[in-house]
Design a protein around this motif. Sequence first.
Motif, mmCIF file in Angstrom:
data_model
loop_
_atom_site.group_PDB
_atom_site.id
_atom_site.type_symbol
_atom_site.label_atom_id
_atom_site.label_comp_id
_atom_site.label_asym_id
_atom_site.label_seq_id
_atom_site.Cartn_x
_atom_site.Cartn_y
_atom_site.Cartn_z
ATOM 1 N N SER A 133 14.608 -3.156 -32.666
ATOM 2 C CA SER A 133 15.512 -2.636 -31.640
ATOM 3 C C SER A 133 14.885 -1.508 -30.832
ATOM 4 C CB SER A 133 16.819 -2.146 -32.282
ATOM 5 O OG SER A 133 16.574 -1.061 -33.163
ATOM 6 N N LEU A 134 13.862 -0.854 -31.407
ATOM 7 C CA LEU A 134 13.127 0.197 -30.703
ATOM 8 C C LEU A 134 11.722 -0.259 -30.326
ATOM 9 C CD1 LEU A 134 14.101 3.407 -32.729
ATOM 10 C CD2 LEU A 134 15.104 2.524 -30.611
ATOM 11 N N ALA A 145 3.812 -0.597 -31.504
ATOM 12 C CA ALA A 145 4.930 0.096 -30.859
ATOM 13 C C ALA A 145 4.871 -0.071 -29.353
ATOM 14 C CB ALA A 145 4.910 1.581 -31.222
ATOM 15 N N GLY A 146 6.039 -0.204 -28.748
ATOM 16 C CA GLY A 146 6.129 -0.278 -27.303
ATOM 17 C C GLY A 146 5.896 1.087 -26.673
ATOM 18 N N ALA A 147 5.437 1.079 -25.438
ATOM 19 C CA ALA A 147 5.197 2.317 -24.702
ATOM 20 C C ALA A 147 5.984 2.288 -23.390
ATOM 21 C CB ALA A 147 3.698 2.494 -24.422
ATOM 22 N N GLY A 148 5.950 3.385 -22.677
ATOM 23 C CA GLY A 148 6.705 3.510 -21.450
ATOM 24 C C GLY A 148 6.294 2.548 -20.356
ATOM 25 N N ASP A 149 5.084 2.009 -20.451
ATOM 26 C CA ASP A 149 4.615 1.059 -19.433
ATOM 27 C C ASP A 149 5.082 -0.361 -19.704
ATOM 28 O OD1 ASP A 149 3.072 0.329 -21.598
ATOM 29 O OD2 ASP A 149 1.136 0.845 -20.692
ATOM 30 N N GLY A 150 5.903 -0.536 -20.763
ATOM 31 C CA GLY A 150 6.433 -1.855 -21.082
ATOM 32 C C GLY A 150 5.565 -2.677 -22.009
ATOM 33 N N LYS A 151 4.371 -2.215 -22.329
ATOM 34 C CA LYS A 151 3.447 -2.965 -23.173
ATOM 35 C C LYS A 151 3.613 -2.578 -24.645
ATOM 36 C CE LYS A 151 -0.079 -3.268 -19.510
ATOM 37 N NZ LYS A 151 -1.479 -2.901 -19.134
ATOM 38 N N ILE A 152 3.173 -3.481 -25.524
ATOM 39 C CA ILE A 152 3.158 -3.235 -26.965
ATOM 40 C C ILE A 152 1.730 -2.922 -27.387
ATOM 41 C CG2 ILE A 152 3.694 -4.165 -29.245
ATOM 42 C CD1 ILE A 152 6.147 -3.936 -27.559
ATOM 43 N N TYR A 153 1.563 -1.824 -28.111
ATOM 44 C CA TYR A 153 0.230 -1.392 -28.542
ATOM 45 C C TYR A 153 0.159 -1.296 -30.062
ATOM 46 C CZ TYR A 153 -0.469 0.244 -23.712
ATOM 47 O OH TYR A 153 -0.576 0.337 -22.342
ATOM 48 N N ARG A 154 -1.018 -1.588 -30.611
ATOM 49 C CA ARG A 154 -1.260 -1.214 -31.994
ATOM 50 C C ARG A 154 -1.168 0.297 -32.053
ATOM 51 N NH1 ARG A 154 -6.834 -3.100 -34.622
ATOM 52 N NH2 ARG A 154 -7.442 -0.961 -34.127
ATOM 53 N N ILE A 155 -0.544 0.839 -33.102
ATOM 54 C CA ILE A 155 -0.174 2.254 -33.093
ATOM 55 C C ILE A 155 -1.380 3.178 -32.924
ATOM 56 C CG2 ILE A 155 -0.275 2.678 -35.587
ATOM 57 C CD1 ILE A 155 2.546 3.828 -33.187
ATOM 58 N N ASP A 156 -2.559 2.770 -33.415
ATOM 59 C CA ASP A 156 -3.736 3.629 -33.258
ATOM 60 C C ASP A 156 -4.368 3.505 -31.881
ATOM 61 O OD1 ASP A 156 -4.603 1.052 -33.721
ATOM 62 O OD2 ASP A 156 -6.178 1.605 -35.141
#
Length: 437
Positions: A133-134, A145-156
């Motif tokens: 949900s987040l 985790a998702g970021a403000g640019d709409g993309k999903i990144y590996r946390i590191d």
Amino acid sequence: MTKFIFCADDFTGASDTLATVARSGLSARLYLSAPQSEAAENETGHGSLGPDLGSLDAFGVATSLRALGVEDGVATISPLAEHLKSPACNLYHFKVCSTFDSSPTTGNIATIADHYAKAVGAPWKAIIGGQPSLRRFCLLGNLFAGAGDGKIYRIDRHPVMAKHPVTPMDEADLCRHLAKQGWTNVGLIDFTIIRKGRVTLVNEIRRRIASGETETLFDVTEATDLLTIGEALGEITADMPVLCVGASSVAQAMFPSFETANDPTPKPSRREGPVFAFAGSRSSLTSDQVAHAKAYEKRNVRPTDLLDPKATAKLRDECLSVLASNKNLLVALTDDRDHDIASHDLARASADFISDIANEIALGFLLIAGGDTSSLAVQKLGIDSLSFAADFDAGAPIIRAHSTRTILDGMPMLLKGGQMGKPTLFDNIAALPVKGA
């Protein structure tokens, strides 16, 4: 019977967990310290819940553990967890940030959870790795985790969390990340096992526990994974106490909420008076939210000024003058890093400032951006407990203060982490209708 007891490592996450259990229909309350009223000793020597707490389905205590070193963290959790232990509950939760940002020296998840589990008699810990949900996902033990640019990144590789000023995430594999904090043998139940269903998952958990595994990480890639995990943990907790470690996804798993068209969901509102917002987070998303805010008079404050008594007194007088004229006010820390102020000291100075303002003038709404700032500010305010008021934004619900201080009692609040909320969040709060108007 109390179904769920939780301890949160900060206040922004605590308010999200409070909202999650309330949304599912449970009666719940969030306290700022171990609830003591009506506490008694039972025949085993452990504290038992008094009738006021026993009438709740769930309750929790919010702390600032995420910002503490190991010694201070252990000194905080050990007596607190002893008070949380209840013969009426087998399901305990250590609520941590959905990004798991922590380190061996600051906000050490493993060490705190070990002391928590020992105090409540939980021999096994279930680590819930994601919160879809987040836009937090755990796949084969790796956190995204998702970021403000709409993309999903590996946390590191996340543009914000990999560069966190206190606990930068340099490892996406949560088993390895937690191994650095003391859990060297975390097992993984990946999504392929979870997708086989509740019966298979329960058997696998029992096999792991029987083999001596004390910490197990669960993949979470979508909401249905949480439902299966919750069903399985429900069976396990019928026989033994369990400590779940993770974000509000733990409560989502154990107490799913199914909305219907007829749900009488509370509508967000504020009370009579101005909105006071303080942006202590210096994340790029919070900066964008501050820039978007048009319904406020704004004051920028340098970190060094908050530790300067003369500068702080001048700012306080200016802020009170604005608020006394019933104008909304937004105070934002500048991204000035040319100083040697420790992050915890800056958060404490911010908390002192927020408390001075909120205890001087009756606010229509208090909004605080920043996890550490929120935690310390709410502790400083003089509030006894918090309850869920209404949903507002993902991971950022509206909560209501309960206090013996008339000026604070009933005050609506929103506590948000740096990565939470829409770009227009500040103005959306200012646009809320005044209750009863």
